[in-house]
Design an enzyme around this catalytic site. Sequence first.
Site, PDB file in Angstrom:
ATOM      1  CD  GLU A  46      84.409  39.148  57.221  1.00 33.27           C
ATOM      2  OE1 GLU A  46      85.403  39.584  55.775  1.00 33.27           O
ATOM      3  OE2 GLU A  46      84.080  38.192  57.068  1.00 33.27           O
ATOM      4  CG  ASN A 106      82.384  37.130  60.349  1.00 34.80           C
ATOM      5  OD1 ASN A 106      82.969  37.860  60.836  1.00 34.80           O
ATOM      6  ND2 ASN A 106      83.495  36.552  59.185  1.00 34.80           N
ATOM      7  CE  LYS A 123      80.412  35.895  55.444  1.00 37.99           C
ATOM      8  NZ  LYS A 123      82.001  36.250  55.517  1.00 37.99           N
ATOM      9  CD  GLU A 142      84.151  33.858  56.110  1.00 42.87           C
ATOM     10  OE1 GLU A 142      84.748  34.681  54.987  1.00 42.87           O
ATOM     11  OE2 GLU A 142      83.397  34.592  56.964  1.00 42.87           O
ATOM     12  CB  CYS A 168      82.351  39.286  54.070  1.00 43.05           C
ATOM     13  SG  CYS A 168      83.862  39.280  52.566  1.00 43.05           S
ATOM     14  CG  ASN A 193      88.416  40.796  56.157  1.00 40.85           C
ATOM     15  OD1 ASN A 193      89.462  40.795  57.134  1.00 40.85           O
ATOM     16  ND2 ASN A 193      87.936  41.807  56.734  1.00 40.85           N
TER      17      ASN A 193
HETATM   18  N1  ING Z   1      85.357  36.594  51.587  1.00 43.56           N
HETATM   19  C1  ING Z   1      84.948  36.598  50.125  1.00 43.56           C
HETATM   20  C2  ING Z   1      83.937  37.516  50.192  1.00 43.56           C
HETATM   21  O1  ING Z   1      82.885  36.989  49.725  1.00 43.56           O
HETATM   22  C3  ING Z   1      84.701  35.291  48.287  1.00 43.56           C
HETATM   23  C4  ING Z   1      85.192  35.061  49.737  1.00 43.56           C
HETATM   24  C5  ING Z   1      85.410  35.746  46.991  1.00 43.56           C
HETATM   25  C6  ING Z   1      83.591  34.318  48.000  1.00 43.56           C
HETATM   26  C7  ING Z   1      84.864  35.978  46.022  1.00 43.56           C
HETATM   27  C8  ING Z   1      83.192  34.553  46.385  1.00 43.56           C
HETATM   28  C9  ING Z   1      83.323  35.323  45.535  1.00 43.56           C
HETATM   29  O2  ING Z   1      83.760  38.772  49.465  1.00 43.56           O
HETATM   30  C10 ING Z   1      84.676  36.724  52.845  1.00 43.56           C
HETATM   31  N2  ING Z   1      84.766  37.255  53.780  1.00 43.56           N
HETATM   32  O3  ING Z   1      83.447  36.153  52.846  1.00 43.56           O
END
Ligand code: ING
Length: 308
Positions: A46, A106, A123, A142, A168, A193
Site C-alpha cells: 500500500e 488510497n 480502498k 486516512e 490494508c 502499512n
Molecule cells: N493500517 C492499519 C491496518 O488496518 C489498523 C490500521 C491497524 C487498524 C490495526 C486496526 C488495527 O492494518 C492501515 N493502513 O489500514
Amino acid sequence: MTRLIVGGAQMGPAQKADSRETVVARMMDLMREASAKGVGMLVYPELALTTFFPRWYMEDRAEADFWFEREMPNGATRPLFDLAAELGIAMTFGYAELTPDGHHFNTSILTNRKGEIVGKYRKIHLPGHVEYDPERTHQHLEKRYFEPGDLGFNVWRNEGVLMGMAICNDRRWPETFRCMGLQGVQLVTIGYNTPSVNSQNGGEGLKERLFHSELSLQVGAYQNATFVAGIAKAGVEDGNPLMGGSVIVDPNGFIIAKAETEGDELITADCDFDLCAFGKSTIFDFARHRRIEHYGRITAQTGVIEPR
Ligand code: ING
C-alpha cells in the site's frame, strides 16, 4: 494447469524526505531480483511510493496533495512500468490517487506482463479519523485525506489467473474476501502499512498485530479457497514503526512464504492455481452451500442493533 511464481516485494521504510524516484529505484531492484527468480506476478505494498503520510496532521488538506499522484504511470513511475514490460512481470502496487476532478483515493493498480494497467481498486475500508485526536499517541488520518473507494471489489482475469485487489484495513473485513470469492478469485493481493503499535489500545503490541494480520489473511484465503499475498511497507519512517510480516497464503490457509525482516525483502511462492478448485468445488462450493435468504442483515445494517 495455471501456474505462476508470485513474488511479494516487501518494502522497508520510505522517509518523508525520500523522493519518488528514490523509492521507485528500490522497487526496480526488487523487480530485478524477482525476475531472476522467475516471478510472473509481483505484489508491492500500500502507498508504496511515499511515506505513510496519513500519520501526519495537516490542517490544510491541500498540503497533503503533495503525496498524491495525478496520473499513472507518470514521470517517476514510468521506468518501473517499462522494466515490468521488459522483464515480462505483472505487478500491483498502491499509491495515493488524486483524480482530474479532485477526488482523493488510497488506490492500487494491477498490470499485465506487458506493463499495461488492467485493473484499479480504491480502498473501501478506511481506518482512523478525520480530525486531530489528542488522545492518540499516533495520528491515523486516512479518513481525513481519502474518500472511501467507489469501484467496489472486482476480479480480473490476468495472465490466466482470476486476481483481485484489496488494501490494508480491508483484510480485517470478511466482506472484502467474500465479494471476490463470489467472483471465483484465485489470488487476492493486499498491500499494507500497519503501525507496529496501536495508538489507542496500549495493550496491543507488535506480536498481537502480526497475529491479527496473519489471522485475517489466512482466514480470507481458506474461506474463499484463494491464494492471498499480504505485503507490507515496514520499518521506521521518521521515527514511526511499521510492522513487516509479509506473507503468501495458499487456498487452504497455510502460509507458504513469509518475510523475516522489516526492510526491502522479496518473498516468493510457486503457485498452482488449480489448487483453488478443490475448496471451491467442495467445502466452499458457494452455489451448493450458501443460504443467502438468511444473510440480509449483512447488507441491510451498517452498525450493531442489539435485540430488545
Ligand atoms: N493500517 C492499519 C491496518 O488496518 C489498523 C490500521 C491497524 C487498524 C490495526 C486496526 C488495527 O492494518 C492501515 N493502513 O489500514
